[in-house]
Design a protein around this motif. Structure first.
Motif, mmCIF file in Angstrom:
data_model
loop_
_atom_site.group_PDB
_atom_site.id
_atom_site.type_symbol
_atom_site.label_atom_id
_atom_site.label_comp_id
_atom_site.label_asym_id
_atom_site.label_seq_id
_atom_site.Cartn_x
_atom_site.Cartn_y
_atom_site.Cartn_z
ATOM 1 N N GLY A 9 -12.197 -0.431 7.172
ATOM 2 C CA GLY A 9 -10.475 -0.691 6.769
ATOM 3 C C GLY A 9 -9.414 -1.740 6.700
ATOM 4 O O GLY A 9 -10.170 -2.367 7.537
ATOM 5 N N TRP A 38 -18.407 10.921 1.379
ATOM 6 C CA TRP A 38 -16.878 10.396 2.370
ATOM 7 C C TRP A 38 -16.060 10.578 1.600
ATOM 8 O O TRP A 38 -15.828 11.174 0.621
ATOM 9 C CB TRP A 38 -16.771 8.763 1.801
ATOM 10 C CG TRP A 38 -17.765 7.633 2.125
ATOM 11 C CD1 TRP A 38 -18.973 6.972 1.883
ATOM 12 C CD2 TRP A 38 -17.275 7.041 3.423
ATOM 13 N NE1 TRP A 38 -19.108 6.097 3.063
ATOM 14 C CE2 TRP A 38 -18.087 5.715 3.712
ATOM 15 C CE3 TRP A 38 -16.186 6.722 4.233
ATOM 16 C CZ2 TRP A 38 -18.007 5.360 4.529
ATOM 17 C CZ3 TRP A 38 -15.934 5.919 5.156
ATOM 18 C CH2 TRP A 38 -17.745 4.783 5.434
ATOM 19 N N ARG A 40 -11.155 11.253 1.752
ATOM 20 C CA ARG A 40 -10.390 10.807 2.570
ATOM 21 C C ARG A 40 -8.855 11.860 2.947
ATOM 22 O O ARG A 40 -9.124 13.039 2.412
ATOM 23 C CB ARG A 40 -9.376 10.374 1.251
ATOM 24 C CG ARG A 40 -9.200 10.022 0.393
ATOM 25 C CD ARG A 40 -9.037 9.343 -1.012
ATOM 26 N NE ARG A 40 -8.889 9.719 -2.179
ATOM 27 C CZ ARG A 40 -8.123 9.108 -2.752
ATOM 28 N NH1 ARG A 40 -8.862 7.496 -3.029
ATOM 29 N NH2 ARG A 40 -7.988 9.573 -4.125
ATOM 30 N N GLN A 41 -7.859 11.698 3.733
ATOM 31 C CA GLN A 41 -7.253 12.996 3.858
ATOM 32 C C GLN A 41 -6.055 11.791 3.478
ATOM 33 O O GLN A 41 -5.913 10.513 4.731
ATOM 34 C CB GLN A 41 -7.120 12.870 5.252
ATOM 35 C CG GLN A 41 -6.312 14.519 5.629
ATOM 36 C CD GLN A 41 -6.225 15.284 6.946
ATOM 37 O OE1 GLN A 41 -7.266 14.858 7.367
ATOM 38 N NE2 GLN A 41 -5.561 16.590 6.994
ATOM 39 N N ARG A 47 -7.896 16.975 3.718
ATOM 40 C CA ARG A 47 -8.647 16.553 3.408
ATOM 41 C C ARG A 47 -9.634 16.723 1.724
ATOM 42 O O ARG A 47 -9.775 17.943 1.520
ATOM 43 C CB ARG A 47 -9.860 16.277 4.822
ATOM 44 C CG ARG A 47 -11.552 14.576 4.715
ATOM 45 C CD ARG A 47 -11.972 15.578 5.562
ATOM 46 N NE ARG A 47 -10.514 15.640 6.952
ATOM 47 C CZ ARG A 47 -10.110 15.013 8.467
ATOM 48 N NH1 ARG A 47 -12.437 15.942 9.015
ATOM 49 N NH2 ARG A 47 -10.112 15.677 9.859
ATOM 50 N N ASP A 91 -4.799 5.574 -2.855
ATOM 51 C CA ASP A 91 -5.598 5.713 -2.105
ATOM 52 C C ASP A 91 -5.712 5.552 -0.765
ATOM 53 O O ASP A 91 -7.184 5.156 -0.116
ATOM 54 C CB ASP A 91 -7.193 4.087 -2.441
ATOM 55 C CG ASP A 91 -7.332 4.338 -3.997
ATOM 56 O OD1 ASP A 91 -7.979 3.476 -4.829
ATOM 57 O OD2 ASP A 91 -7.642 5.675 -4.358
ATOM 58 N N ALA A 93 -5.271 6.045 2.591
ATOM 59 C CA ALA A 93 -5.418 7.691 3.234
ATOM 60 C C ALA A 93 -6.547 7.446 4.892
ATOM 61 O O ALA A 93 -7.296 5.831 4.835
ATOM 62 C CB ALA A 93 -6.581 8.199 2.279
ATOM 63 N N TYR A 95 -10.196 7.075 5.801
ATOM 64 C CA TYR A 95 -11.537 7.327 5.325
ATOM 65 C C TYR A 95 -12.741 7.940 6.201
ATOM 66 O O TYR A 95 -12.676 7.251 7.654
ATOM 67 C CB TYR A 95 -11.920 6.354 4.496
ATOM 68 C CG TYR A 95 -11.089 6.723 3.041
ATOM 69 C CD1 TYR A 95 -10.041 6.110 2.813
ATOM 70 C CD2 TYR A 95 -12.091 7.056 2.202
ATOM 71 C CE1 TYR A 95 -9.353 6.028 1.867
ATOM 72 C CE2 TYR A 95 -10.990 6.312 0.786
ATOM 73 C CZ TYR A 95 -10.085 6.347 0.676
ATOM 74 O OH TYR A 95 -8.982 5.756 -0.670
ATOM 75 N N TYR A 96 -13.470 9.123 5.766
ATOM 76 C CA TYR A 96 -14.266 9.830 6.426
ATOM 77 C C TYR A 96 -15.481 9.896 6.162
ATOM 78 O O TYR A 96 -15.499 10.270 5.013
ATOM 79 C CB TYR A 96 -13.605 10.734 7.466
ATOM 80 C CG TYR A 96 -12.480 11.740 8.424
ATOM 81 C CD1 TYR A 96 -11.527 11.373 7.793
ATOM 82 C CD2 TYR A 96 -12.176 10.984 9.772
ATOM 83 C CE1 TYR A 96 -10.130 11.543 8.286
ATOM 84 C CE2 TYR A 96 -11.253 11.358 9.814
ATOM 85 C CZ TYR A 96 -9.934 11.291 9.159
ATOM 86 O OH TYR A 96 -8.897 11.046 10.065
ATOM 87 N N GLY A 109 -12.533 8.101 11.416
ATOM 88 C CA GLY A 109 -11.780 7.668 10.991
ATOM 89 C C GLY A 109 -11.224 5.877 10.901
ATOM 90 O O GLY A 109 -11.398 6.268 11.686
ATOM 91 N N GLN A 111 -8.252 3.448 8.657
ATOM 92 C CA GLN A 111 -7.749 3.320 7.728
ATOM 93 C C GLN A 111 -7.344 2.968 6.727
ATOM 94 O O GLN A 111 -7.716 1.292 6.806
ATOM 95 C CB GLN A 111 -5.928 3.785 8.488
ATOM 96 C CG GLN A 111 -4.947 3.019 7.815
ATOM 97 C CD GLN A 111 -4.801 4.450 7.326
ATOM 98 O OE1 GLN A 111 -4.142 5.469 8.325
ATOM 99 N NE2 GLN A 111 -3.799 4.776 6.363
#
Length: 116
Positions: A9, A38, A40-41, A47, A91, A93, A95-96, A109, A111
Motif C-alpha cells: 500500500g 481481497w 477493504r475497509q 469491510r 478506493d 481504505a 486492504y486485507y 492490512g 493502507q
C-alpha cells in the motif's frame, strides 16, 4: 495457525496504480485449495469484499472495482496479489486478504490512500 501479511500500500495520485501482496504463512494453510479474497475497509464503513479468486483460478469483482483491479495468486509462494489500476479517491481504505469461506484471523492490512 495462519497469518496473513499484506503489503504494497501507499499514497498514490488519482489514476495511479499499486500492486498489493498478501503472503499466507502457516503449515496447514495452502492458498491453492481456498477461494481467496481481497477486502477493504474505508473509514466509517464496513469491510467489503472487492475481489476473489477460486482454487481453479476463476475471478470475481465487485462492481466498484471491475475493470480496474485484477486478483491473482502464486501458489508456490502462497501469495495472493491485487493489481489496482486507475485508482480513485473512493478506493482509499485499508486492504486485507483472507479466505472467502471459513475466514481466519485478519492481518494488519495495508493502507491505500488515493489523493492529489
Amino acid at each position: 495457525q495462519v497469518q496473513f501479511v499484506e503489503s504494497g500500500g501507499g499514497l498514490v495520485q488519482p489514476g495511479g496504480s499499486l500492486t498489493l501482496s498478501c503472503a499466507a504463512s502457516g503449515r496447514s494453510f495452502n492458498i491453492n485449495i481456498y477461494t481467496m479474497g481481497w477486502y477493504r475497509q474505508a473509514p466509517g464503513k464496513q469491510r467489503e469484499l472487492v475481489a476473489s479468486i477460486t482454487s481453479g483460478g476463476r475471478t470475481n469483482y465487485s462492481d466498484s472495482v471491475k475493470g480496474r483491479f485484477t486478483i491473482s495468486r502464486d501458489n508456490a509462494k502462497n501469495t495472493v496479489y491485487l493489481q489496482m489500476n486507475s485508482l480513485k479517491p473512493e478506493d482509499t481504505a485499508v486492504y486485507y486478504c483472507n479466505a472467502v469461506i471459513n475466514r481466519r484471523s485478519w492481518g494488519q492490512g495495508t493502507q491505500v490512500t488515493v489523493s492529489s
